[in-house]
Each structure stands twice: as structure tokens, then as C-alpha cells.
Design a protein around this motif. Sequence first.
Motif, PDB file in Angstrom:
ATOM      1  N   ALA A   1      35.123  25.622  50.305  1.00  0.00           N
ATOM      2  CA  ALA A   1      34.661  27.004  50.481  1.00  0.00           C
ATOM      3  C   ALA A   1      35.814  28.007  50.439  1.00  0.00           C
ATOM      4  O   ALA A   1      35.733  29.054  49.767  1.00  0.00           O
ATOM      5  CB  ALA A   1      33.897  27.134  51.793  1.00  0.00           C
ATOM      6  N   VAL A   2      36.907  27.697  51.125  1.00  0.00           N
ATOM      7  CA  VAL A   2      38.026  28.646  51.181  1.00  0.00           C
ATOM      8  C   VAL A   2      38.677  28.840  49.813  1.00  0.00           C
ATOM      9  O   VAL A   2      38.912  29.980  49.398  1.00  0.00           O
ATOM     10  CB  VAL A   2      39.053  28.187  52.237  1.00  0.00           C
ATOM     11  CG1 VAL A   2      40.294  29.083  52.193  1.00  0.00           C
ATOM     12  CG2 VAL A   2      38.435  28.220  53.630  1.00  0.00           C
ATOM     13  N   PRO A   3      39.009  27.782  49.045  1.00  0.00           N
ATOM     14  CA  PRO A   3      39.562  27.986  47.695  1.00  0.00           C
ATOM     15  C   PRO A   3      38.629  28.772  46.779  1.00  0.00           C
ATOM     16  O   PRO A   3      39.084  29.586  45.975  1.00  0.00           O
ATOM     17  CB  PRO A   3      39.791  26.560  47.183  1.00  0.00           C
ATOM     18  CG  PRO A   3      39.948  25.732  48.412  1.00  0.00           C
ATOM     19  CD  PRO A   3      39.020  26.353  49.413  1.00  0.00           C
ATOM     20  N   ARG A   4      37.302  28.521  46.917  1.00  0.00           N
ATOM     21  CA  ARG A   4      36.369  29.267  46.062  1.00  0.00           C
ATOM     22  C   ARG A   4      36.354  30.751  46.422  1.00  0.00           C
ATOM     23  O   ARG A   4      36.306  31.617  45.542  1.00  0.00           O
ATOM     24  CB  ARG A   4      34.961  28.678  46.219  1.00  0.00           C
ATOM     25  CG  ARG A   4      33.928  29.286  45.248  1.00  0.00           C
ATOM     26  CD  ARG A   4      32.655  28.485  45.247  1.00  0.00           C
ATOM     27  NE  ARG A   4      31.749  28.962  44.240  1.00  0.00           N
ATOM     28  CZ  ARG A   4      30.820  29.900  44.432  1.00  0.00           C
ATOM     29  NH1 ARG A   4      30.696  30.431  45.643  1.00  0.00           N
ATOM     30  NH2 ARG A   4      30.029  30.288  43.456  1.00  0.00           N
ATOM     31  N   LEU A   5      36.414  31.041  47.733  1.00  0.00           N
ATOM     32  CA  LEU A   5      36.469  32.445  48.161  1.00  0.00           C
ATOM     33  C   LEU A   5      37.744  33.121  47.650  1.00  0.00           C
ATOM     34  O   LEU A   5      37.712  34.276  47.195  1.00  0.00           O
ATOM     35  CB  LEU A   5      36.405  32.521  49.683  1.00  0.00           C
ATOM     36  CG  LEU A   5      36.523  33.926  50.294  1.00  0.00           C
ATOM     37  CD1 LEU A   5      35.371  34.801  49.818  1.00  0.00           C
ATOM     38  CD2 LEU A   5      36.539  33.844  51.816  1.00  0.00           C
ATOM     39  N   ALA A   6      38.853  32.388  47.706  1.00  0.00           N
ATOM     40  CA  ALA A   6      40.112  32.943  47.208  1.00  0.00           C
ATOM     41  C   ALA A   6      40.038  33.195  45.705  1.00  0.00           C
ATOM     42  O   ALA A   6      40.535  34.217  45.203  1.00  0.00           O
ATOM     43  CB  ALA A   6      41.266  31.991  47.534  1.00  0.00           C
ATOM     44  N   MET A   7      39.405  32.284  44.956  1.00  0.00           N
ATOM     45  CA  MET A   7      39.281  32.457  43.503  1.00  0.00           C
ATOM     46  C   MET A   7      38.415  33.666  43.165  1.00  0.00           C
ATOM     47  O   MET A   7      38.735  34.452  42.268  1.00  0.00           O
ATOM     48  CB  MET A   7      38.691  31.192  42.892  1.00  0.00           C
ATOM     49  CG  MET A   7      38.613  31.225  41.370  1.00  0.00           C
ATOM     50  SD  MET A   7      40.249  31.383  40.595  1.00  0.00           S
ATOM     51  CE  MET A   7      40.965  29.810  41.076  1.00  0.00           C
ATOM     52  N   LEU A   8      37.314  33.843  43.894  1.00  0.00           N
ATOM     53  CA  LEU A   8      36.448  34.999  43.656  1.00  0.00           C
ATOM     54  C   LEU A   8      37.175  36.310  43.981  1.00  0.00           C
ATOM     55  O   LEU A   8      37.042  37.315  43.264  1.00  0.00           O
ATOM     56  CB  LEU A   8      35.172  34.882  44.500  1.00  0.00           C
ATOM     57  CG  LEU A   8      34.220  33.743  44.119  1.00  0.00           C
ATOM     58  CD1 LEU A   8      33.097  33.631  45.140  1.00  0.00           C
ATOM     59  CD2 LEU A   8      33.654  33.960  42.708  1.00  0.00           C
ATOM     60  N   THR A   9      37.939  36.294  45.069  1.00  0.00           N
ATOM     61  CA  THR A   9      38.719  37.489  45.432  1.00  0.00           C
ATOM     62  C   THR A   9      39.753  37.817  44.372  1.00  0.00           C
ATOM     63  O   THR A   9      39.952  38.983  44.014  1.00  0.00           O
ATOM     64  CB  THR A   9      39.408  37.274  46.791  1.00  0.00           C
ATOM     65  OG1 THR A   9      38.417  36.951  47.783  1.00  0.00           O
ATOM     66  CG2 THR A   9      40.162  38.514  47.212  1.00  0.00           C
ATOM     67  N   LEU A  10      40.438  36.796  43.854  1.00  0.00           N
ATOM     68  CA  LEU A  10      41.437  36.997  42.802  1.00  0.00           C
ATOM     69  C   LEU A  10      40.792  37.550  41.534  1.00  0.00           C
ATOM     70  O   LEU A  10      41.352  38.450  40.885  1.00  0.00           O
ATOM     71  CB  LEU A  10      42.155  35.680  42.511  1.00  0.00           C
ATOM     72  CG  LEU A  10      43.238  35.734  41.429  1.00  0.00           C
ATOM     73  CD1 LEU A  10      44.348  36.707  41.831  1.00  0.00           C
ATOM     74  CD2 LEU A  10      43.813  34.343  41.167  1.00  0.00           C
ATOM     75  N   ASP A  11      39.609  37.048  41.173  1.00  0.00           N
ATOM     76  CA  ASP A  11      38.909  37.567  39.991  1.00  0.00           C
ATOM     77  C   ASP A  11      38.565  39.039  40.156  1.00  0.00           C
ATOM     78  O   ASP A  11      38.706  39.842  39.222  1.00  0.00           O
ATOM     79  CB  ASP A  11      37.634  36.753  39.745  1.00  0.00           C
ATOM     80  CG  ASP A  11      37.930  35.338  39.268  1.00  0.00           C
ATOM     81  OD1 ASP A  11      39.079  35.103  38.816  1.00  0.00           O
ATOM     82  OD2 ASP A  11      37.041  34.479  39.357  1.00  0.00           O
TER      83      ASP A  11
END
Length: 388
Positions: free
Chosen positions: A78-88
Motif C-alpha cells: 500500500a505505501v509504495p503504491r501511494l508513493a507512486m501515485l503521489t509521484l505521478d
Amino acid sequence: MAEESQDDKTEEPTPRRLEKAKEDGQVLRSQDMTTAAVTVTVIACLYAGGFWLGPRFVDLFATSLVIPPNYAFEENLAVPRLAMLTLDGFITLIPVFFLAMLAAVGSATALGGFVFSGKSLEPKASKLNPIKGMARIFGLKALVELSKALLKFALVAAIGGTFLYLNFDTIIKIGEGSINAAIANSIETVLLGGLITSMALVLIAMVDVPYQQYEFIKKLRMTKQEIKDEMKELEGQPEVKQRIRAKQREMAQQRMLDDVPKADVVVTNPEHFAVALLYEMDKEEAPKVVAKGKNHMAQRIRERAGEHEVEIFEAPLLARALYFTSEIGMYIPPDLFHAVAQVIAYVYSLNAVSQDGRKMAKPKPKVPDNLIFDESGKRHVPTTFNDS
């Protein structure tokens, strides 16, 4: 006493005073101008670039709302996916951030330029004084700033309220369409309203910039005594004196070269000395020296004379006599009248032809023995006369 001192500061700040203030980090700035520039830039970018930003954020939101089944069993995903969405999302907004940064830096430096001064970062004990701090909070300047803030808010609210009033029917009908159309229309209305409302910030900046200029110059004004002290300080510096003298020489030489085209003849050494003479027949006065020079300046005088077809007459002894006994703008010495008259008569005769078709022979003007100089300016009386 302090008030009297401030009243005495009636003189505009000198360039040196402005330069010193800049070194101390004191430059002209308008916070309202920066706020208006950044706000208008960001809203305009969002409004004009919505066709590019909109679809990307819709896809980003749709992706963020979909949770893959395996996430229910893997707690570390969950945390890596949230970070990826934020970066996008951040990458999508990079153009807006970049333009906002340019607007902030450009508007801040447009008035006073880019300045980095370590002095403005130095801690000052006066800023820790609680009495002065309270004076800043409840003083007259604080009341003025509060009044300005209320007026700004009233202007922004008036323009924003007017926009809402004029578009009330459109806003009410947004919910009657499909969800996608409603979202698109809502975003467009909000951005358009924000862009129009931000024009109030532009009007505020147009008023604030002249006010800040006035306050900045008023703060740096000087007394007459301060200007006198500054002039004494600058004039006392050897490098400043040298620059002033060099500039004065340069200006004088340029004026002298500008007068060479007016001359009737340039008497040369032929290489080391050059003296340009002007004779005005209608005034019945003696010839006047309009330019003179030695070595490099003599060469420049000859070049300027050649460019403007001024006659160059080689007479070494006469050139040196004129150079060492005459000043620019003054008439030649009476002892040289006869020699110079021969030269000018010859120059005038070059374009005239006598009855028998012959031109006047080139004269060999004689210089009085007491006006014969060597190249260093020392008088020298030769045993025999030789114009060479």
C-alpha cells in the motif's frame, strides 16, 4: 531630533547610496506584485492547460480508487503504491510549478534586480527587543497594513461576488447534466472565476508598485550634508580621481576629434605631431586651433582628417611650434601668422587654377628662431634653418 533629521532628508539618494543599500540587501520589492504574478500564472496555466492536465488527473484518480485483490494479503504494497501515485501527480504538475517559480522570481527581481546579501541574514539584536516588537505589531505602520489588507480583501470579494452573481444560473444548471460534463463544467467555472477574481490582485499590484517605489526612495533619502560627505569620500579615493580624469580626457579628446572635419588644414610632423587649424575669413580673425595631438592622438587626427578630406600639410617645425605654443580653441600666436597664412593660402589655392593653368607651388613656411622646438618641447635655435 530623529524627526528633525528625517525632515532634513530632502535630497534624492545618490547612485552610491542606492548601491550601498543593495549591498545591504535593501532593494525595491512589491509583495502584492509577486502574489498577483504567481496567482495569475498558476490559474492561467490550469485554465489553458486543462485539456492536457484534466485527462491525466482523471486517469490518476481512477487508478487510485482501484485496489488490486492481492493488496488485501500483502501489507507492504500500500505505501509504495501511494508513493507512486503521489509521484505521478507531482510529475503532472511540474510545468505548473516551473511557471509559478519563474513568475515568483521574475516579479520579485523585476523592480530591484536579483540580490543576494549575507548582511540581510545576519541576526540583529534589535529584532529581539520586545518593546520594538510590540511597536511593530500595534504601531501606525501595522494599522496601515491592516487597512490595506482589508481593502484588498474587499476588492477581491467584490469581484468574486460579482462573478458568482452573473454566473449564478450557469452554476445551478451544472448538476443537470451527466457526471463527466458536470465535473468538466465545474472545473472550468471555478478556474475562470479564479482567473477573473485574480485580476483584483493585478489592480492592487498596480497601486502597490508606485507606492513601494515612493517608500523605498523616501527611506533612502539623504541630507545635503550626507551628499557633501559622500562626494568628499569619493573624490578622496585615488582610483575615483583617476577614473574621473580619464573620463574627462576621453570626453575632451572625443570633442576635439569631432571638430577636425571643420578644420581647413592639419599641419603634421608628419608622424609625431598634428595640429588642426580653422580660419574663418568672414570674421577677419587669426586661425584657430581646433585639435592637436601627439603620437597616437596625432595619428587619430590624421585619420579623421583623411576620412573627411581635410588637407594634410607636412611642416615639422611649424607643427611643433603650433603644438607647444597654442591651446585648443585659442588663436595661434602672432609670431606664426605669416607661416600659417602661407599654408592656408596654399590650401585655398588647391581648388583654384591661375590664368596660365598653373597651381600655386607648395610653400616652405619659415618658423621664427625663438619658436623652434624639439620633440620633447625644448626650445632649440639651429645655426641654419631646415624645415625637416
